[in-house]
Motif scaffolding. Structure first.
Motif, PDB file in Angstrom:
ATOM      1  N   LEU A 163      44.932  42.373  32.719  1.00  0.00           N
ATOM      2  CA  LEU A 163      43.582  42.475  33.575  1.00  0.00           C
ATOM      3  C   LEU A 163      43.842  41.466  34.790  1.00  0.00           C
ATOM      4  CD1 LEU A 163      40.649  43.363  33.651  1.00  0.00           C
ATOM      5  CD2 LEU A 163      40.148  41.205  32.279  1.00  0.00           C
ATOM      6  N   GLY A 164      44.339  40.305  34.438  1.00  0.00           N
ATOM      7  CA  GLY A 164      44.655  39.376  35.359  1.00  0.00           C
ATOM      8  C   GLY A 164      45.610  39.714  36.792  1.00  0.00           C
ATOM      9  N   ILE A 165      46.751  40.500  36.368  1.00  0.00           N
ATOM     10  CA  ILE A 165      47.674  41.097  37.064  1.00  0.00           C
ATOM     11  C   ILE A 165      46.884  42.001  37.823  1.00  0.00           C
ATOM     12  CG2 ILE A 165      49.859  42.286  37.342  1.00  0.00           C
ATOM     13  CD1 ILE A 165      50.940  40.643  35.174  1.00  0.00           C
ATOM     14  N   ALA A 166      46.013  43.116  37.054  1.00  0.00           N
ATOM     15  CA  ALA A 166      45.681  44.137  38.072  1.00  0.00           C
ATOM     16  C   ALA A 166      44.496  43.476  38.879  1.00  0.00           C
ATOM     17  CB  ALA A 166      44.802  45.038  36.877  1.00  0.00           C
ATOM     18  N   ALA A 167      43.967  42.496  38.792  1.00  0.00           N
ATOM     19  CA  ALA A 167      42.632  41.913  39.393  1.00  0.00           C
ATOM     20  C   ALA A 167      43.667  41.497  40.616  1.00  0.00           C
ATOM     21  CB  ALA A 167      42.084  40.765  38.872  1.00  0.00           C
ATOM     22  N   ILE A 168      44.686  40.843  40.599  1.00  0.00           N
ATOM     23  CA  ILE A 168      45.463  40.105  41.900  1.00  0.00           C
ATOM     24  C   ILE A 168      46.030  41.304  42.514  1.00  0.00           C
ATOM     25  CG2 ILE A 168      47.597  39.012  42.490  1.00  0.00           C
ATOM     26  CD1 ILE A 168      47.187  37.151  39.999  1.00  0.00           C
ATOM     27  N   VAL A 169      46.457  42.430  41.883  1.00  0.00           N
ATOM     28  CA  VAL A 169      47.020  43.448  42.913  1.00  0.00           C
ATOM     29  C   VAL A 169      45.707  44.280  43.528  1.00  0.00           C
ATOM     30  CG1 VAL A 169      48.189  45.734  42.583  1.00  0.00           C
ATOM     31  CG2 VAL A 169      48.970  43.786  41.571  1.00  0.00           C
ATOM     32  N   MET A 170      44.715  44.500  42.699  1.00  0.00           N
ATOM     33  CA  MET A 170      43.700  45.319  43.197  1.00  0.00           C
ATOM     34  C   MET A 170      42.846  44.430  44.458  1.00  0.00           C
ATOM     35  SD  MET A 170      42.105  47.114  40.134  1.00  0.00           S
ATOM     36  CE  MET A 170      40.861  48.057  40.705  1.00  0.00           C
ATOM     37  N   ASN A 171      43.027  43.110  44.462  1.00  0.00           N
ATOM     38  CA  ASN A 171      42.367  42.180  45.496  1.00  0.00           C
ATOM     39  C   ASN A 171      43.176  42.667  46.936  1.00  0.00           C
ATOM     40  OD1 ASN A 171      40.792  40.276  46.573  1.00  0.00           O
ATOM     41  ND2 ASN A 171      42.601  38.829  46.370  1.00  0.00           N
ATOM     42  N   TYR A 172      44.375  42.832  46.925  1.00  0.00           N
ATOM     43  CA  TYR A 172      45.124  43.259  48.045  1.00  0.00           C
ATOM     44  C   TYR A 172      44.626  44.719  48.449  1.00  0.00           C
ATOM     45  CZ  TYR A 172      47.821  39.151  47.708  1.00  0.00           C
ATOM     46  OH  TYR A 172      48.051  37.736  47.554  1.00  0.00           O
ATOM     47  N   LEU A 173      44.257  45.500  47.634  1.00  0.00           N
ATOM     48  CA  LEU A 173      43.727  46.808  48.146  1.00  0.00           C
ATOM     49  C   LEU A 173      42.319  46.893  48.492  1.00  0.00           C
ATOM     50  CD1 LEU A 173      45.787  48.865  45.347  1.00  0.00           C
ATOM     51  CD2 LEU A 173      46.123  48.336  47.593  1.00  0.00           C
ATOM     52  N   ASP A 174      41.632  45.707  48.406  1.00  0.00           N
ATOM     53  CA  ASP A 174      40.098  45.563  48.547  1.00  0.00           C
ATOM     54  C   ASP A 174      39.441  46.355  47.497  1.00  0.00           C
ATOM     55  OD1 ASP A 174      40.316  43.830  51.009  1.00  0.00           O
ATOM     56  OD2 ASP A 174      40.475  45.757  52.386  1.00  0.00           O
ATOM     57  N   ARG A 175      39.824  46.209  46.192  1.00  0.00           N
ATOM     58  CA  ARG A 175      38.969  46.794  45.196  1.00  0.00           C
ATOM     59  C   ARG A 175      38.849  45.574  44.184  1.00  0.00           C
ATOM     60  NH1 ARG A 175      36.480  51.129  46.280  1.00  0.00           N
ATOM     61  NH2 ARG A 175      37.597  53.003  46.244  1.00  0.00           N
ATOM     62  N   VAL A 176      38.008  45.558  43.356  1.00  0.00           N
ATOM     63  CA  VAL A 176      37.743  44.529  42.216  1.00  0.00           C
ATOM     64  C   VAL A 176      37.407  45.182  41.012  1.00  0.00           C
ATOM     65  CG1 VAL A 176      36.435  42.503  41.637  1.00  0.00           C
ATOM     66  CG2 VAL A 176      36.938  42.943  44.041  1.00  0.00           C
ATOM     67  N   PRO A 177      37.993  44.879  39.728  1.00  0.00           N
ATOM     68  CA  PRO A 177      37.742  45.235  38.537  1.00  0.00           C
ATOM     69  C   PRO A 177      36.193  45.031  38.366  1.00  0.00           C
ATOM     70  CG  PRO A 177      39.718  44.395  38.418  1.00  0.00           C
ATOM     71  CD  PRO A 177      39.203  43.995  39.778  1.00  0.00           C
ATOM     72  N   ARG A 178      35.482  45.886  37.873  1.00  0.00           N
ATOM     73  CA  ARG A 178      33.873  45.553  37.529  1.00  0.00           C
ATOM     74  C   ARG A 178      33.935  44.511  36.516  1.00  0.00           C
ATOM     75  NH1 ARG A 178      30.752  51.388  36.947  1.00  0.00           N
ATOM     76  NH2 ARG A 178      30.942  51.817  39.012  1.00  0.00           N
ATOM     77  N   LEU A 179      34.732  44.437  35.801  1.00  0.00           N
ATOM     78  CA  LEU A 179      34.660  43.181  34.492  1.00  0.00           C
ATOM     79  C   LEU A 179      34.799  42.012  35.263  1.00  0.00           C
ATOM     80  CD1 LEU A 179      34.693  42.875  31.439  1.00  0.00           C
ATOM     81  CD2 LEU A 179      36.986  43.050  31.436  1.00  0.00           C
ATOM     82  N   LEU A 180      35.445  41.951  36.368  1.00  0.00           N
ATOM     83  CA  LEU A 180      35.854  40.619  37.054  1.00  0.00           C
ATOM     84  C   LEU A 180      34.716  40.250  38.438  1.00  0.00           C
ATOM     85  CD1 LEU A 180      39.748  40.181  36.486  1.00  0.00           C
ATOM     86  CD2 LEU A 180      37.816  39.182  35.226  1.00  0.00           C
ATOM     87  N   MET A 181      33.993  41.072  38.574  1.00  0.00           N
ATOM     88  CA  MET A 181      33.130  41.035  39.675  1.00  0.00           C
ATOM     89  C   MET A 181      32.658  39.718  40.047  1.00  0.00           C
ATOM     90  SD  MET A 181      32.722  42.817  42.462  1.00  0.00           S
ATOM     91  CE  MET A 181      32.096  44.482  42.909  1.00  0.00           C
ATOM     92  N   TRP A 182      32.038  39.260  38.694  1.00  0.00           N
ATOM     93  CA  TRP A 182      31.538  37.900  38.783  1.00  0.00           C
ATOM     94  C   TRP A 182      32.151  36.718  39.319  1.00  0.00           C
ATOM     95  CZ3 TRP A 182      33.399  34.012  35.808  1.00  0.00           C
ATOM     96  CH2 TRP A 182      34.274  34.554  34.763  1.00  0.00           C
ATOM     97  N   ILE A 183      33.604  36.810  39.324  1.00  0.00           N
ATOM     98  CA  ILE A 183      34.238  35.525  39.278  1.00  0.00           C
ATOM     99  C   ILE A 183      34.356  35.366  40.904  1.00  0.00           C
ATOM    100  CG2 ILE A 183      35.713  35.872  37.843  1.00  0.00           C
ATOM    101  CD1 ILE A 183      37.972  36.878  39.523  1.00  0.00           C
TER     102      ILE A 183
END
Length: 76
Positions: A11-31
């Protein structure tokens, strides 16, 4: 614990990668409510804690063996 640790790290790695694609996982939107620096800290923390749980957790075989071993009961 290996499954949970692997999930956190992934989940952490996906959030880091998706940040560069201007996407955010819904589970981590609050951070992102606290800013980018805190969000990066949380994402890196997820990877570190998840990796630690994954590598330091017991192997699946050890857990299965402990569950299947009979306990020593003294018969009188």
């Amino acid at each position: 614990m290996k499954n949970f640790g692997g999930f956190l790290a992934l989940l952490g790695i996906a959030a880091i990668v998706m940040n560069y694609l201007d996407r955010v996982p819904r589970l981590l939107m609050w951070i992102y409510n606290w800013g980018d620096n805190v969000a990066w800290g949380i994402k890196i923390g997820l990877v570190v804690v998840g990796g630690a749980l994954y590598f330091l957790g017991p192997k699946e075989d050890e857990v299965a063996e402990e569950a299947s071993e009979p306990t020593d009961v003294k018969e009188e």
